[in-house]
Design an enzyme around this catalytic site. Structure first.
Site, PDB file in Angstrom:
ATOM      1  N   ASP A  16      -7.017   4.331  -4.552  1.00  0.00           N
ATOM      2  CA  ASP A  16      -7.709   4.182  -3.263  1.00  0.00           C
ATOM      3  C   ASP A  16      -8.320   5.563  -3.014  1.00  0.00           C
ATOM      4  OD1 ASP A  16      -7.902   2.171  -0.820  1.00  0.00           O
ATOM      5  OD2 ASP A  16      -7.520   4.121   0.084  1.00  0.00           O
ATOM      6  N   LYS A  37       0.864  -1.193   0.000  1.00  0.00           N
ATOM      7  CA  LYS A  37       0.000   0.000   0.000  1.00  0.00           C
ATOM      8  C   LYS A  37       0.889   1.228   0.000  1.00  0.00           C
ATOM      9  CE  LYS A  37      -4.381   1.235   0.271  1.00  0.00           C
ATOM     10  NZ  LYS A  37      -5.572   0.481  -0.202  1.00  0.00           N
TER      11      LYS A  37
END
Ligand code: NDP
Ligand code: 2IT
Length: 445
Positions: A165, A125
């Site tokens: 995201d 991430k």
């Protein structure tokens, strides 16, 4: 004291300022005791100690220039948490709240989520505390170019493949991709969520929302019920929320709420196809606030609150972490909510999850319910590697199959460990075992 307890305590000491990361660790570790008892080889190989430590963390400066000539500096992150199953894979979040602990919680969740998809993808991430809100396209472009100038050294189609995201959608992926191509002189699938005419996959924009609804439908199907005719409470109004509403409508359900960080709208008549198209234009093109929906369609807007007080049969938290408190979970239960599918990552606080499980609400945790997004990213990687795109129907069918598979493997693992119907336990165990076995196979790395 148990092995999981010891590792959690060690992690708390080692990461004192990372509450979200510790929350995500606790939520997984607390469910693994029965597996670790049955499989002493995991402790012998110190799998947990290795699993809770990222393989690599990159933190970097992102300088960029505003339209008015002012200089700005943000912080960039990429957490390469676990590559046992494949190249690191996971989104980029641009939001002012981004910090190391939030990045690590998201990357840790991603390991198990990606494992559940059955595809060859490891967990990662990244992101920045940059706030795209109120910035011009030119400012967003210059930020993305500066961000990728550093990130490009650390990613690659066989190394680490970022995606979107919160705050990172098609526009940002485009700017990031353009800069990667310029720096590395290669047109490869280094990012997913790309534009359709330059290597993107059909269904990737829809995939997370569609997947969450497919997962809810599977959970309901398991008890002889369906979404047809159900009233749905949806939070957020970004990518995941929008396509959750679209698939809910296709399944005969009625979404009645949407929100953003300022408040929520309640439309008891339902957010139909036309209204949803209006929301997509509002949020994706005009980049306005959800309050405008209430002005346009003459319904209630509740400022400063979240939608969980509205009665409904199904809840789809699709905004951010810790957006359903214990009290809000209890309100949903009291109002007759039967199913919760987490489109967002870790949107329910641990006490809320416990309340749902205790009340036997069908509860699909994020790492299972929202895995459709990254799964379709995995399908985008396959298409890029083949240099051959699939049709909408082909990708959607594969996505649907993957969501059914995640439901099945989570349900089976829960049953095997005597917790039938508990998809939190099931998803954690099923996701964990594949990663742990791969780590053992690959030796002490
Ligand atoms: P978007 O940026 O498209 O939309 C985010 C939405 O959530 C906006 O409505 C935003 O409101 C709201 N929101 C964000 N932060 C907060 C906050 N702190 N408090 C209240 N509301 C907030 O993001 P996505 O739809 O892509 O992501 C939503 C969630 O889904 C996240 O948890 C993400 O991690 C998760 N997810 C996303 C996937 C994807 O493919 N995009 C895949 C799997 C999970 P505002 O505009 O006011 O900030
Ligand atoms: O949380 C997530 O799974 C995502 N933001 C999507 C990640 C991806 O690589 O598509």
């Amino acid at each position: 004291m148990s092995y999981t307890h010891d590792v959690l305590e060690m992690s708390k000491k080692r990461n004192p300022a990372e509450p979200e990361f510790i929350q995500a660790l606790a939520e997984v570790l607390e469910t693994l005791d029965p597996v670790l008892e049955q499989h002493p080889e995991y402790q012998e190989a110190q799998i947990l100690e290795r699993l809770v430590e990222p393989e690599r963390v990159v933190i970097f400066r992102v300088p960029w220039q505003g339209d008015d000539g002012t200089y700005h500096v943000n912080r960039g992150f990429r957490i390469q948490f676990n590559s046992a199953l494949g190249p690191y894979k996971g989104g980029l979040r641009f939001h002012p709240t981004v910090n190391l602990g939030i990045m690590k919680f998201l990357a840790f969740e991603q390991i198990f989520k990606n494992s559940l998809t059955g595809l060859q993808i490891g967990g990662g991430k990244g992101g920045s505390d940059f706030d795209p809100k109120g910035k011009s396209d030119g400012e967003v472009m210059r930020f993305c170019q500066s961000f990728m100038t550093e990130l490009s050294r650390h990613v690659g189609p066989d190394t680490d493949v970022p995606a979107g995201d919160i705050g990172v959608g098609g526009r940002e992926i485009g700017y990031l991709f353009g800069q990667y191509k310029r720096l590395c002189n290669e047109f490869t699938g280094v990012l997913t969520g790309k534009g359709l005419n330059w290597g993107g996959s059909l269904v990737r924009p829809e995939a997370t929302g569609y997947g969450a609804v497919y997962f809810a439908q599977e959970m309901l199907g398991g008890v002889g019920d369906s979404l047809d005719g159900k009233t749905a409470i949806v939070s957020g109004s970004g990518n995941v929320a929008q396509f959750t509403c679209q698939k809910l409508l296709q399944f005969g359900a009625k979404p009645v709420t949407l929100s953003d960080s300022s408040g929520y709208i309640h439309d008891p008549d339902g957010i139909d196809k036309e209204k949803l198209a209006w929301v997509m234009e509002l949020k994706n093109i005009r980049r306005g606030r959800i309050k405008e929906y209430a002005d346009e369609f003459k319904c209630e807007y509740i400022a400063g609150k979240r939608p969980w007080e509205v009665p409904g049969d199904a809840a789809f938290p699709s905004a951010t972490q810790n957006e359903i408190s214990k009290g809000e979970a209890e309100t949903l239960i009291k109002n007759g909510c039967k199913v919760v599918a987490e489109g967002a990552n870790m949107p329910t606080v641990p006490e809320g999850v416990d309340a749902f499980i205790k009340a036997r609400v069908l509860f699909g945790p994020g790492k299972a319910a929202n895995a459709g997004g990254v799964a379709t990213s995995g399908l985008e990687m396959s298409q890029n590697a083949m240099r051959l795109p699939w049709s909408f129907e082909e990708v959607d069918e594969k996505l649907h199959g993957i969501m059914k598979g995640i439901y099945r493997s989570s349900a089976d693992a829960a049953q095997r460990y005597h917790q039938a119907g508990n998809f939190v336990v099931g998803a954690n165990i099923a996701g964990f075992m594949k990663v742990a076995d791969a780590m053992i196979d690959q030796g002490l790395v």
